[in-house]
Design a protein around this motif. Structure first.
Motif, PDB file in Angstrom:
ATOM      1  N   VAL A 165       0.826  -1.208   0.000  1.00 53.96           N
ATOM      2  CA  VAL A 165       0.000   0.000   0.000  1.00 53.96           C
ATOM      3  C   VAL A 165       0.861   1.259   0.000  1.00 53.96           C
ATOM      4  O   VAL A 165       0.615   2.200  -0.764  1.00 53.96           O
ATOM      5  CB  VAL A 165      -0.962   0.004   1.205  1.00 53.96           C
ATOM      6  N   SER A 166       1.888   1.290   0.867  1.00 51.42           N
ATOM      7  CA  SER A 166       2.707   2.508   0.946  1.00 51.42           C
ATOM      8  C   SER A 166       3.485   2.749  -0.344  1.00 51.42           C
ATOM      9  O   SER A 166       3.539   3.879  -0.843  1.00 51.42           O
ATOM     10  CB  SER A 166       3.664   2.437   2.141  1.00 51.42           C
ATOM     11  N   ASN A 167       4.064   1.686  -0.920  1.00 48.76           N
ATOM     12  CA  ASN A 167       4.858   1.903  -2.137  1.00 48.76           C
ATOM     13  C   ASN A 167       3.967   2.119  -3.353  1.00 48.76           C
ATOM     14  O   ASN A 167       4.330   2.865  -4.264  1.00 48.76           O
ATOM     15  CB  ASN A 167       5.807   0.731  -2.371  1.00 48.76           C
ATOM     16  N   VAL A 171       4.488   5.299  -5.528  1.00 46.99           N
ATOM     17  CA  VAL A 171       4.755   5.175  -6.966  1.00 46.99           C
ATOM     18  C   VAL A 171       3.674   5.890  -7.776  1.00 46.99           C
ATOM     19  O   VAL A 171       3.972   6.600  -8.753  1.00 46.99           O
ATOM     20  CB  VAL A 171       4.835   3.679  -7.362  1.00 46.99           C
ATOM     21  N   MET A 172       2.405   5.722  -7.400  1.00 40.55           N
ATOM     22  CA  MET A 172       1.322   6.374  -8.133  1.00 40.55           C
ATOM     23  C   MET A 172       1.410   7.892  -8.003  1.00 40.55           C
ATOM     24  O   MET A 172       1.109   8.637  -8.941  1.00 40.55           O
ATOM     25  CB  MET A 172      -0.035   5.881  -7.616  1.00 40.55           C
ATOM     26  N   GLY A 173       1.817   8.352  -6.819  1.00 39.23           N
ATOM     27  CA  GLY A 173       1.956   9.793  -6.633  1.00 39.23           C
ATOM     28  C   GLY A 173       3.018  10.379  -7.545  1.00 39.23           C
ATOM     29  O   GLY A 173       2.824  11.431  -8.165  1.00 39.23           O
ATOM     30  N   ALA A 356      -4.175   4.839  -3.454  1.00 41.63           N
ATOM     31  CA  ALA A 356      -3.414   5.108  -4.680  1.00 41.63           C
ATOM     32  C   ALA A 356      -4.060   6.229  -5.494  1.00 41.63           C
ATOM     33  O   ALA A 356      -3.361   7.078  -6.077  1.00 41.63           O
ATOM     34  CB  ALA A 356      -3.325   3.836  -5.518  1.00 41.63           C
ATOM     35  N   ALA A 357      -5.403   6.251  -5.539  1.00 47.56           N
ATOM     36  CA  ALA A 357      -6.107   7.285  -6.306  1.00 47.56           C
ATOM     37  C   ALA A 357      -5.838   8.672  -5.725  1.00 47.56           C
ATOM     38  O   ALA A 357      -5.634   9.644  -6.469  1.00 47.56           O
ATOM     39  CB  ALA A 357      -7.607   7.001  -6.300  1.00 47.56           C
ATOM     40  N   VAL A 358      -5.817   8.752  -4.397  1.00 42.01           N
ATOM     41  CA  VAL A 358      -5.574  10.040  -3.748  1.00 42.01           C
ATOM     42  C   VAL A 358      -4.171  10.543  -4.069  1.00 42.01           C
ATOM     43  O   VAL A 358      -3.977  11.707  -4.475  1.00 42.01           O
ATOM     44  CB  VAL A 358      -5.756   9.917  -2.218  1.00 42.01           C
ATOM     45  N   THR A 359      -3.170   9.674  -3.930  1.00 41.49           N
ATOM     46  CA  THR A 359      -1.797  10.122  -4.174  1.00 41.49           C
ATOM     47  C   THR A 359      -1.549  10.400  -5.655  1.00 41.49           C
ATOM     48  O   THR A 359      -0.794  11.316  -6.002  1.00 41.49           O
ATOM     49  CB  THR A 359      -0.780   9.073  -3.672  1.00 41.49           C
TER      50      THR A 359
END
Length: 372
Positions: A165-167, A171-173, A356-359
């Motif tokens: 989740v964190s990576n 990555v998405m951000g 992921a969507a938020v970042t």
């Protein structure tokens, strides 16, 4: 000393004794009835001692009757089962133990290990399925002390989930900011290493602290055994009875355990503290290594697509891989929670994709701002 506080403590002792006695009277199991009656007598003694303290400030104060709150608890128990009362008494015993330890520390005295004995006994009653009142069985609770395997499993599930989740969010951000693949890879690898090291260190500290706490409890019990062996034996007899033995069996088993100091302390450690002396809370290094490896495995899932693809293709593969990984972690969590695999898996996917969507959105906004 605050007189109102003393009176409040006195009322709590009276209510606790009342509830112990009331449940003991309707108990179908004679062993548990005797245990509860014994606890009630002890609480009666505490109440008398507390009344003496109150008399130092108010000599006319009389022993109070059970409060309306305690009577209401009993009525609710008759309607819906007594597990809520036992849980409430467990909380009271926890508070008694905390206050007793706090008072001794404030006076410069060392806690002696007896502070948690009543809590241990009532929790043994709470765990005993023989406590059958109003046609209901009290639920069995999982042991408070986990084995090494339990620590490793928990560390593995949490480690891989945190890594993924964190990576994935990281990555998405960065991908949302429309930077190059090399930048995404560098950021992802840095996030993987930093997170894995932090997770492993945190897990090591957690388990090692637990081991040291358990060892401290063992040392205290050993000192108490040397100072008051008969008192320790009485507590052990009560614990055995709370777990379903009759009085004779409990006494014989306690006598057998106290034939020599080694078996006595082993019995106390197992029954009163619930500690596996060989494990002492699990291996700190095993938990740390499991956390590091599983965090890294989780973190590599959203990152590897950027090693073989670029642009939108890498992002889509990263999301697809992460969905599979999240569902697998959710399914693994059911080993700890007992929930349905589909429910846990889809819940994990939903939470992960939301993060992921938020970042990604934040990264996009930052990328547009920087480009402008």
């Amino acid at each position: 000393m605050d007189l109102n506080k003393l009176k409040g403590q006195l009322q709590t002792e009276v209510d606790t004794a009342f509830l112990y006695n009331s449940i003991a009277k309707i108990q179908s199991d004679e062993n548990l009835s005797r245990v509860l009656q014994s606890l009630a007598k002890i609480e009666d003694g505490h109440a008398k001692h507390m009344l003496d303290k109150v008399h130092e400030f108010d000599s006319n104060h009389k022993m109070p009757l059970p409060s309306s709150r305690a009577k209401f608890q009993l009525k609710i128990g008759k309607l819906f089962g007594y597990n809520s009362i036992i849980s409430s008494l467990s909380n009271v015993e926890k508070q008694f133990a905390v206050n007793a330890i706090k008072n001794k520390i404030e006076k410069g005295e060392k806690p002696n290990g007896f502070e948690h004995n009543h809590l241990n006994i009532i929790e043994a009653v709470n765990n005993n399925a023989a406590l059958n009142v109003s046609g209901g069985l009290l639920s069995k609770f999982e042991s408070r002390h986990k084995s090494v395997g339990g620590n490793a499993l928990r560390a593995a599930v949490l480690g891989s989930n945190d890594g993924l989740v964190s990576n994935m969010s990281l990555v998405m951000g960065v991908a949302g900011a429309a930077v190059s693949n090399d930048t995404i890879l560098l950021t992802g690898i840095a996030g993987l290493m930093a997170g894995a090291i932090s997770m492993a260190l945190g897990e090591w500290l957690s388990v090692q602290s637990s081991r040291e706490l358990n060892q401290r409890q063992i040392d205290l019990e050993t000192e108490e055994l040397e100072a008051s062996p008969e008192e320790e034996k009485k507590e052990l007899v009560l614990l055995y009875q709370a777990k379903g033995m009759n009085a004779d069996e409990a006494q014989k088993l306690a006598d057998k355990a106290f034939e020599n100091p080694d078996t006595a302390i082993d019995a106390i450690i197992t029954e009163e503290l619930g500690i596996d002396k060989e494990e002492l809370g699990g291996s700190a290094w095993e938990a740390a290594i499991a956390s590091f490896i599983l965090f890294a495995i989780g973190a590599i899932i959203p990152l590897y697509p950027f090693m073989i693809l670029d642009g939108k293709n890498a992002i889509f593969l990263s999301i697809a891989s992460s969905v599979v990984g999240l569902f697998g972690i959710g399914a693994a969590i059911t080993l700890l929670t007992g929930k349905s695999i589909m429910f846990s898996g889809m819940r994990q996917v939903a939470f992960g994709l939301a993060a992921a969507a938020v970042t990604y959105g934040i990264g996009t906004l930052i990328g547009v701002s920087m480009a402008g």
